[in-house]
Design an enzyme around this catalytic site. Sequence first.
Site, PDB file in Angstrom:
ATOM      1  N   ARG A  99      38.689 -36.640  41.941  1.00 25.44           N
ATOM      2  CA  ARG A  99      39.276 -35.743  43.104  1.00 25.44           C
ATOM      3  C   ARG A  99      39.111 -36.258  44.564  1.00 25.44           C
ATOM      4  O   ARG A  99      39.449 -35.564  45.411  1.00 25.44           O
ATOM      5  CB  ARG A  99      38.919 -34.468  43.117  1.00 25.44           C
ATOM      6  CG  ARG A  99      39.242 -33.483  41.649  1.00 25.44           C
ATOM      7  CD  ARG A  99      39.535 -32.204  41.812  1.00 25.44           C
ATOM      8  NE  ARG A  99      38.282 -31.383  42.029  1.00 25.44           N
ATOM      9  CZ  ARG A  99      37.766 -30.147  41.991  1.00 25.44           C
ATOM     10  NH1 ARG A  99      38.845 -29.382  41.632  1.00 25.44           N
ATOM     11  NH2 ARG A  99      36.848 -29.688  42.451  1.00 25.44           N
ATOM     12  N   ASP A 100      38.506 -37.337  44.798  1.00 26.49           N
ATOM     13  CA  ASP A 100      38.404 -37.848  46.098  1.00 26.49           C
ATOM     14  C   ASP A 100      38.377 -39.121  45.950  1.00 26.49           C
ATOM     15  O   ASP A 100      37.388 -39.908  46.622  1.00 26.49           O
ATOM     16  CB  ASP A 100      36.955 -37.324  46.662  1.00 26.49           C
ATOM     17  CG  ASP A 100      36.974 -37.538  48.108  1.00 26.49           C
ATOM     18  OD1 ASP A 100      38.059 -37.713  48.852  1.00 26.49           O
ATOM     19  OD2 ASP A 100      35.811 -37.590  48.837  1.00 26.49           O
ATOM     20  N   MET A 101      39.234 -40.020  45.237  1.00 23.74           N
ATOM     21  CA  MET A 101      39.219 -41.443  44.969  1.00 23.74           C
ATOM     22  C   MET A 101      39.731 -42.100  46.471  1.00 23.74           C
ATOM     23  O   MET A 101      40.954 -41.477  46.892  1.00 23.74           O
ATOM     24  CB  MET A 101      40.237 -41.878  43.938  1.00 23.74           C
ATOM     25  CG  MET A 101      39.684 -41.474  42.471  1.00 23.74           C
ATOM     26  SD  MET A 101      38.181 -42.536  42.088  1.00 23.74           S
ATOM     27  CE  MET A 101      38.932 -44.327  42.348  1.00 23.74           C
TER      28      MET A 101
END
Length: 209
Positions: free
Chosen positions: A28-30
């Site tokens: 969720r934070d690539m």
Amino acid sequence: MAMAQACRFLHQILAGVERVHQTNVVHRDMKPENLLLDERECIKIVDFGLSNTFQDGQLLQTACGSPCYAAPEMIAGNQYFPPMVDVWSCGVILFALVCGFLPFEDQNHSELYKKILNAEYEVPNFISKEVAGLIAGMLTTDPAARMTLEDIRKHVWYQQIPEASLKDREDDQLDEAILDQLDSYGFPREYAMKCLQNNKHNHVTTTCP
């Protein structure tokens, strides 16, 4: 960046994302800031502070991560299928790798969200139709129609080089220095070898440098 190098990085990023998803975790934070290079210039995914676990078929709803890389279903506040939000972010990363800038940027957050929700971005004329098509498939606003990891691996641009996510050593050739270091930390050598060879995720394998 050379296209072959960008392709190599994509192979490794997707392999890492796939492994994460196989453990029922979504990152969720690539984004590039969370991708590190080791001494062999191989990708390492870091910073799982916004990650979450999920069950097969489960939908999540928490919106998080960096807006420029966030999937439209997350921006819209909808429930989302966890793996597909990471695929979208990887599409943004691929765009940045081959174009040198982000597809969605605006100082006004409302305008930024509008661009993301409509997948409004401009493809520079110096990139090939093949990679532009791959990016379009990954940056599809409908998550049900978005390319999966399997779809991406079948794409002609992805296949321009041999698979680059494989380790450059045989599975049974473990680094003796690492085993010695683990032993010094109090992890018996035989137990550490078993954990590494069986791809166990526990206190031993996460201690490996």
